[in-house]
Design an enzyme around this catalytic site. Structure first.
Site, PDB file in Angstrom:
ATOM      1  N   LYS A 132       0.878  -1.133   0.214  1.00 45.55           N
ATOM      2  CA  LYS A 132      -0.022   0.015  -0.055  1.00 45.55           C
ATOM      3  C   LYS A 132       0.878   1.368   0.019  1.00 45.55           C
ATOM      4  O   LYS A 132       0.449   2.212  -0.553  1.00 45.55           O
ATOM      5  CB  LYS A 132      -0.701   0.033   1.203  1.00 45.55           C
ATOM      6  CG  LYS A 132      -1.953  -1.058   0.932  1.00 45.55           C
ATOM      7  CD  LYS A 132      -3.089  -0.903   2.180  1.00 45.55           C
ATOM      8  CE  LYS A 132      -3.968  -2.082   2.025  1.00 45.55           C
ATOM      9  NZ  LYS A 132      -4.882  -2.099   3.414  1.00 45.55           N
ATOM     10  N   GLU A 221      -2.156   6.831   8.648  1.00 45.47           N
ATOM     11  CA  GLU A 221      -3.254   7.719   7.485  1.00 45.47           C
ATOM     12  C   GLU A 221      -4.190   8.488   8.439  1.00 45.47           C
ATOM     13  O   GLU A 221      -4.688   8.020   9.224  1.00 45.47           O
ATOM     14  CB  GLU A 221      -3.990   6.598   6.721  1.00 45.47           C
ATOM     15  CG  GLU A 221      -3.981   6.742   5.403  1.00 45.47           C
ATOM     16  CD  GLU A 221      -4.768   5.657   4.379  1.00 45.47           C
ATOM     17  OE1 GLU A 221      -4.015   5.126   3.696  1.00 45.47           O
ATOM     18  OE2 GLU A 221      -5.674   5.595   4.729  1.00 45.47           O
ATOM     19  N   HIS A 256     -14.587  -2.405   7.919  1.00 46.76           N
ATOM     20  CA  HIS A 256     -14.085  -2.276   6.543  1.00 46.76           C
ATOM     21  C   HIS A 256     -14.398  -3.515   5.836  1.00 46.76           C
ATOM     22  O   HIS A 256     -13.805  -3.819   4.865  1.00 46.76           O
ATOM     23  CB  HIS A 256     -12.582  -2.186   6.644  1.00 46.76           C
ATOM     24  CG  HIS A 256     -12.108  -1.361   7.705  1.00 46.76           C
ATOM     25  ND1 HIS A 256     -12.166   0.210   7.166  1.00 46.76           N
ATOM     26  CD2 HIS A 256     -11.812  -0.918   8.971  1.00 46.76           C
ATOM     27  CE1 HIS A 256     -11.427   1.321   8.135  1.00 46.76           C
ATOM     28  NE2 HIS A 256     -11.717   0.362   9.255  1.00 46.76           N
ATOM     29  N   ARG A 313      -7.538  -7.168  -9.223  1.00 46.40           N
ATOM     30  CA  ARG A 313      -8.078  -8.490  -9.490  1.00 46.40           C
ATOM     31  C   ARG A 313      -9.672  -8.279  -9.607  1.00 46.40           C
ATOM     32  O   ARG A 313     -10.068  -7.005  -9.487  1.00 46.40           O
ATOM     33  CB  ARG A 313      -7.773  -9.220  -8.028  1.00 46.40           C
ATOM     34  CG  ARG A 313      -8.417  -8.625  -7.071  1.00 46.40           C
ATOM     35  CD  ARG A 313      -8.574  -9.328  -5.581  1.00 46.40           C
ATOM     36  NE  ARG A 313      -8.757  -8.831  -4.532  1.00 46.40           N
ATOM     37  CZ  ARG A 313      -9.894  -8.129  -4.206  1.00 46.40           C
ATOM     38  NH1 ARG A 313     -11.020  -8.361  -4.756  1.00 46.40           N
ATOM     39  NH2 ARG A 313      -9.924  -7.493  -2.948  1.00 46.40           N
TER      40      ARG A 313
END
Lengths: 528, 167
Positions: A132, A221, A256, A313
């Site tokens: 990431k 973040e 999430h 994907r």
């Protein structure tokens, strides 16, 4: 019989992209891919663990290969065995589906080394996007706004290092997220509201990431409160053409994990859509994306867009985009993997994507108890009846009588609807949910029944914390229990005059008799 | 009708939630929820019952309401009260009293597996009655000794006819 069917499929479809493709997955997505193969004139090879020996996807395949015992680590995650199975069955390509090996660059590379086509982005792209932090740097370099945060993994070994991290966090502002650089699905992620919580959150997120992905690296973040999750479906060919065929809103999440998705993202202007699609294409071009992928963004309440990551994907929720765009994304993956250019159909869909003219919704029907924080509920599906009718699609991997194993993802089926606009799609979904009937184990159906009647959802006020803020199941199941009791009392009252007298001396009634009467009564109610 | 007791529990809930017991006589205060348009939102299916359930006239159901999967039992209130009383007191009434098994369907006796004085186990096949080309087995609701066999192979029976008694 199977061989005959395969032969006739090859005759029926001219110019099939491959002769035979191995599907390295299980459940609903394996069946979805097998269906696309058959429509494209391709024979499908299933690989399966012992737990899935009789599963619908195995029966649908033209060839099935057992690859190991139930645990995924001993079956669906054994890349070398899967490559061997592909070679032994004469497969030319491998479709990895989602999860399992789908984003593992090493698996993609080992397929290619064995002369097999990996149906997905190139191994180098998987490497560049799988980390990431690397993806954040790539997006930042391409001028795509990212969620404010760090670009390097945190080094928290010493008190001095921790002081440095706290300084960085203070500069970003609270609340923030500690996130693992690898993996996804909400694992290795912690919300932090102040400096005191930071060391503990870093330690636990690292541990979780190590356990889940084998990599403990984490970074910071900023947490963007009240944000929506929107993502853009991308397709690319070997000649470098990349298009966006529409976006999805996946804000209905719990920790999430997505629970429901829709396309297009409601409430966006044409300009906002064009901007989102442009940003996604910018990142995709930077990494030389081919085949299918999805760029994920956060849409802040003030309209700011922040790049999150690219899932290189097929996504679980690809179907809503298929229903709105008219593109069969999986079939397109097959032709793209064979080196063919983007189809005219896809290019037309890309042109239309900023101005969608229909709406699709998907709900994930999982073996999870929504009253117990969505805990997985393994067991036997004693009853399974899917919804049908106009505008309804069910991508299912199960059938009545099947045992739902605790070994795998609890997703049983995806229920999708499409209609001319969002209100009509919601009405259609409510109708389809009423038709869907599952017995034997608890599923997420009651959550979706609630969601489709929830004011914020109906009005399109979507944010990723909608479920955390609004879902309180107790009044719902209490009401359900009362209605169940009322129905049983009514049924007992109805049959009492005809039923043989029950006495304390122990005369036995045949329970089937009671049931037969209830069945008749239910039948009468359905046909008033 | 005031002699049935319904218990509903949420499938899988182990603790923290009391089972709901509704006596049909006092269910009047519960609001009726659900409209005619959503009549099919409540679905009832019978579940396998144990020999003890059958002996005590208890029926088990799975009820699905708006996707919630609920377990329910329906039993005669008088038996439920007796059972509760028995559970409180030292003596248990019921399990050793004689059981008379009666025909629940009209048909023809096609098999008889037991004879007078045979010891049988709970769930053991006793005889079979053919009706509508289906063989319906009659099984022992509990362990015991066959006290009488009132029918023979080939005999036609009507609903309520005595078949076997268990002592």
């Amino acid at each position: 019989m199977r061989k005959d069917a395969a032969r006739s499929r090859r005759r029926e479809v001219r110019d099939a992209p491959f002769r035979r493709v191995l599907v390295a997955n299980r459940g609903e997505i394996a069946l979805r891919i097998i269906r696309a193969c058959h429509e494209a004139g391709i024979e499908a090879v299933a690989v399966h663990s012992d737990a899935d020996a009789g599963a619908p996807f195995v029966r649908a395949a033209d060839v099935a290969v057992r690859i190991g015992p139930p645990p995924a680590a001993e079956s669906y995650l054994r890349g070398a065995l899967i490559v061997d199975a592909a070679i032994a069955t004469g497969s030319q390509a491998v479709h990895p589906g989602y999860g399992f090996l789908s984003e593992q660059a090493a698996f993609a590379a080992s397929c290619e080394a064995a002369g097999l086509v990996f149906i997905g982005p190139a191994p180098e792209t998987l490497v560049a996007l799988g980390d990431k932090l690397a993806a954040r740097r790539t997006a930042d370099e391409a001028g795509v706004p990212i969620v404010p945060g760090t670009f390097e993994a945190l080094e928290s070994g010493s008190p001095a290092a921790m002081k440095g991290i706290v300084d960085k966090a203070e500069a970003l502002g609270w609340p923030l997220l500690v996130k693992a650089t690898a993996g996804g699905g909400g694992r290795g992620m912690r919300r932090v509201d102040d400096a005191g919580e930071l060391p503990g959150a870093i330690a636990s997120a690292s541990r979780e990431a190590q356990a889940a992905f084998g990599l403990s690296a984490v970074y910071l973040e900023r947490l963007i409160e009240g944000a929506r999750h929107v993502e853009v479906q991308l397709l690319g060919d070997h000649e470098g053409r990349i298009v966006a065929i529409g976006e999805r809103d996946c804000s209905v999440q719990r920790r999430h994990q997505k629970l429901a998705e829709e396309a297009p993202a409601p409430g966006l202007s044409e300009g906002q859509r064009r901007n989102l699609h442009r940003l996604a294409l910018t990142v995709a071009r930077k990494v030389g994306l081919r085949n299918a992928a999805t760029a994920e963004f956060l849409l802040a309440p003030n309209g700011d867009v922040h790049f999150l990551e690219v899932n290189a994907r097929l996504q679980v929720e690809h179907g809503v985009t298929e229903l709105v765009s008219g593109v069969d994304i999986v079939r397109e993956q097959l032709t793209l993997a064979a080196g063919r250019p983007l189809s005219a159909e896809v290019r037309r869909a890309a042109d239309r994507a900023p101005l969608p003219d229909s709406h699709a919704i998907e709900v994930r029907i999982s073996a999870e108890d929504p009253a117990r924080d969505f805990a997985p509920v393994p067991g036997v599906l004693s009853y399974w009846h899917e919804a049908g009718g106009p505008g309804v699609r069910v991508d299912s991997g199960v059938e009545e009588g099947m045992r739902v194993s605790a070994e795998y993802d609890p997703l049983l089926a995806k229920l999708l609807v499409v209609a001319g606009d969002r209100p009509k799609a919601m009405a259609r979904m409510r109708r389809a949910l009423d038709e869907f009937h599952i017995g034997g184990l608890q599923t997420t159906l009651p959550f979706h029944q609630w969601l489709l009647r929830q004011r914020d959802f109906i009005d399109g006020r979507l944010r990723t914390d909608l479920v955390a803020r609004s879902w309180s199941p107790r009044p719902l199941w209490e009401d359900a229990a009362r209605r169940a009791a009322e129905r049983l009392i009514a049924l007992a009252e109805e049959r009492s005059p005809a039923a043989p007298a029950l006495s304390t001396t122990g005369t036995v009634t045949e329970p089937e008799r009671g049931w037969a009467m209830i069945a008749r009564r239910e039948g009468v109610e359905r046909w008033p | 009708m005031s002699d049935v007791r319904v218990r509903v529990t949420i499938h899988g809930f182990e603790h923290g939630f009391e089972p709901i017991a509704v006596e049909s006589g006092d269910a009047g205060d519960a609001p009726v929820v659900g409209t005619a348009a959503r009549a099919t939102a409540v679905r009832v299916r019978s579940k396998a019952s144990s020999a003890a359930d059958r002996a005590e006239g208890r029926e088990r159901y799975e009820v699905v309401v708006d996707g919630w999967v609920l377990d329910a039992t329906v039993e005669p209130a008088v038996l439920a009260a007796l059972r509760e009383k028995a559970a409180r007191g030292p003596s248990e009434a019921g399990p050793h009293s004689p059981v008379s098994l009666r025909a629940q369907i009209p048909g023809r006796v096609v098999r008889v597996w037991v004879g007078l004085g045979d010891a049988v186990e709970a769930g053991q096949q006793l005889l079979a009655v053919e009706a509508m080309k289906m063989e319906n087995e009659v099984r022992a609701p509990r362990a015991g000794t066959v006290g009488s066999v009132a029918v023979a192979i080939g005999q036609t029976v009507e609903v309520g006819d005595e078949l076997v008694t268990l002592g």
